[in-house]
Design a protein around this motif. Structure first.
Motif, PDB file in Angstrom:
ATOM      1  N   THR A 199       0.830  -1.206   0.000  1.00 18.45           N
ATOM      2  CA  THR A 199       0.000   0.000   0.000  1.00 18.45           C
ATOM      3  C   THR A 199       0.862   1.253   0.000  1.00 18.45           C
ATOM      4  O   THR A 199       0.349   2.351  -0.183  1.00 18.45           O
ATOM      5  CB  THR A 199      -0.891   0.019   1.261  1.00 18.45           C
ATOM      6  N   HIS A 200       2.145   1.091   0.264  1.00 18.84           N
ATOM      7  CA  HIS A 200       3.095   2.195   0.255  1.00 18.84           C
ATOM      8  C   HIS A 200       4.501   1.610   0.060  1.00 18.84           C
ATOM      9  O   HIS A 200       4.674   0.391   0.099  1.00 18.84           O
ATOM     10  CB  HIS A 200       3.005   3.039   1.543  1.00 18.84           C
ATOM     11  N   THR A 201       5.479   2.478  -0.172  1.00 13.34           N
ATOM     12  CA  THR A 201       6.841   1.969  -0.360  1.00 13.34           C
ATOM     13  C   THR A 201       7.581   1.808   0.969  1.00 13.34           C
ATOM     14  O   THR A 201       8.722   1.342   0.997  1.00 13.34           O
ATOM     15  CB  THR A 201       7.647   2.906  -1.285  1.00 13.34           C
ATOM     16  N   SER A 202       6.919   2.141   2.094  1.00 13.37           N
ATOM     17  CA  SER A 202       7.600   2.083   3.394  1.00 13.37           C
ATOM     18  C   SER A 202       8.139   0.701   3.800  1.00 13.37           C
ATOM     19  O   SER A 202       9.161   0.636   4.503  1.00 13.37           O
ATOM     20  CB  SER A 202       6.679   2.638   4.489  1.00 13.37           C
ATOM     21  N   PRO A 203       7.500  -0.431   3.396  1.00  9.22           N
ATOM     22  CA  PRO A 203       8.139  -1.709   3.748  1.00  9.22           C
ATOM     23  C   PRO A 203       9.571  -1.805   3.231  1.00  9.22           C
ATOM     24  O   PRO A 203      10.390  -2.549   3.793  1.00  9.22           O
ATOM     25  CB  PRO A 203       7.227  -2.767   3.099  1.00  9.22           C
ATOM     26  N   HIS A 251       2.275   5.799  -7.724  1.00  9.35           N
ATOM     27  CA  HIS A 251       3.708   5.638  -7.440  1.00  9.35           C
ATOM     28  C   HIS A 251       4.132   6.481  -6.249  1.00  9.35           C
ATOM     29  O   HIS A 251       3.648   7.589  -6.077  1.00  9.35           O
ATOM     30  CB  HIS A 251       4.544   6.053  -8.648  1.00  9.35           C
ATOM     31  N   GLN A 252       5.038   5.927  -5.486  1.00  2.00           N
ATOM     32  CA  GLN A 252       5.661   6.688  -4.407  1.00  2.00           C
ATOM     33  C   GLN A 252       7.170   6.611  -4.561  1.00  2.00           C
ATOM     34  O   GLN A 252       7.693   5.707  -5.214  1.00  2.00           O
ATOM     35  CB  GLN A 252       5.298   6.100  -3.030  1.00  2.00           C
ATOM     36  N   VAL A 253       7.844   7.593  -3.969  1.00  2.00           N
ATOM     37  CA  VAL A 253       9.288   7.452  -3.769  1.00  2.00           C
ATOM     38  C   VAL A 253       9.521   7.545  -2.263  1.00  2.00           C
ATOM     39  O   VAL A 253       9.195   8.553  -1.636  1.00  2.00           O
ATOM     40  CB  VAL A 253      10.103   8.538  -4.497  1.00  2.00           C
TER      41      VAL A 253
END
Ligand code: PHE
Length: 337
Positions: free
Chosen positions: A175-179, A215-217
């Motif tokens: 759901t986000h790039t945090s993992p 997309h996230q960075v």
């Protein structure tokens, strides 16, 4: 036939041959003409067939005349071959001439899609601060996407992320790039400076500003003594790099279970229709998350941020509907060239 008649015939043949040769325009035709005159079954041989009926003393005289005629015809053929051949060569060179100055067909240049273009711009700016690019994975597990980020099962903050679960228990689309923070901390040792760009997925109704796929960075820095001021400084530089020297950032209090304190960051890009737009969430990496990544929070601190690529691409390129990013309309891509 007597000697006089034969001589007349031979001289006549010579005259006709020379005028035929003079009006023949191709080397191939000259060759044909030559063999029809001089060949084994040619006109001269034909005439000389009558030589047997002549008195013996006349025969050598006929031979002499015939040789003269033959030599004259050969010389004329040779000369004509030279000039006709040269003309043919000139004509051929003219015919096959290539004008190397003619412009060729223009190659159709492609262009980057605005999403990778924007990710590339972010990577270049962050590269100036020593950040390298790494990748997480689109299919994640519940543990890495949530639990190790301090979001236990059944915790109300899970409502922040409408999750697409896979049939296999414990597997989901990130759901986000945090993992990627956890994966990076576990795979390396501090100091860490990394950005993790990639596609994320949420179970959302799609409209002009929301996609189920976006997309996230992620940015992550872990080092001794990292502070919120470092985060602010780097994000200011990022904003200026992306939008120009007039761009400003504004920190507002935010909440994420994996950062403490947490902030929401708005950018004012200073262009036409200027205003504040929220482009990312950030904060100091929560001590529990550092521990989950195998890092001692007593000696090391970190900051992390996650920014929305579509929003930045929309601001940079004046795009008002993010659904265009997923449609394969070439005119959209060409308009951004
Ligand atoms: N992962 C958060 C989100 O998707 C953003 C974020 C990243 C917040 C890193 C803090 C630190 O909303």
């Amino acid at each position: 036939m007597d000697l006089a008649e034969l001589e007349v015939e031979l001289r006549g043949l010579q005259k006709k041959a020379l005028s035929d040769i003079a009006t023949t325009e191709a080397v191939a035709s000259l060759d044909e003409l030559g063999s029809s005159l001089l060949g084994k079954r040619g006109a001269i041989t034909d005439l000389l067939r009558g030589i047997g009926g002549l008195p013996a003393e006349d025969r050598p005289k006929v031979g002499v005349i015939a040789n003269e005629v033959r030599a004259a015809i050969e010389a004329a053929l040779e000369a004509r071959r030279g000039s006709v051949g040269a003309a043919e060569l000139t004509a051929r060179i003219e015919r096959e001439r290539i004008d190397t100055t003619t412009p060729g067909p223009a190659p159709r240049l492609g262009s980057l899609h605005p999403i990778p273009e924007t990710i590339g711009a972010i990577a270049r700016i962050m590269g100036n601060f020593g950040f390298t690019v790494a990748e997480g994975q689109e299919i994640e597990d519940d543990v890495t996407n949530f639990q190790l980020l301090n979001i236990p099962e059944d915790h109300p903050s899970r409502d922040l992320w409408d999750t697409l679960y896979l049939r296999e228990p414990g597997r989901l689309l990130r759901t986000h790039t945090s993992p990627g923070q956890i994966r990076t901390m576990r795979a390396t040792t501090p100091p860490i400076r990394v950005i993790l760009p990639g596609r994320c997925f949420r179970y959302e109704a799609v409209d002009a500003s929301h996609g189920f796929e976006f997309h996230q960075v992620e940015g992550l820095l872990v080092d001794r003594g990292a502070t919120l001021a470092d985060l602010k400084g780097i994000l200011d530089e990022l904003a200026r790099g992306l939008f120009g020297p007039q761009a400003k950032t504004r920190f507002r209090p935010g909440y994420y279970p994996f950062t403490e304190p947490s902030v929401a960051v708005d950018v004012s890009w200073g262009g036409a229709k200027d205003g504040w737009m929220t482009i990312l969430g950030a904060g100091m990496v929560h001590p529990t998350v550092l521990e989950n990544g195998g890092i001692d929070p007593e000696t090391h601190q970190g900051f992390a941020f996650g920014l929305g690529v579509e929003r930045i691409a929309m601001l940079r390129h004046g795009i008002s509907d993010l659904r265009a990013f997923l449609e394969d309309d070439v005119r959209f891509l060409e308009a951004l060239r």
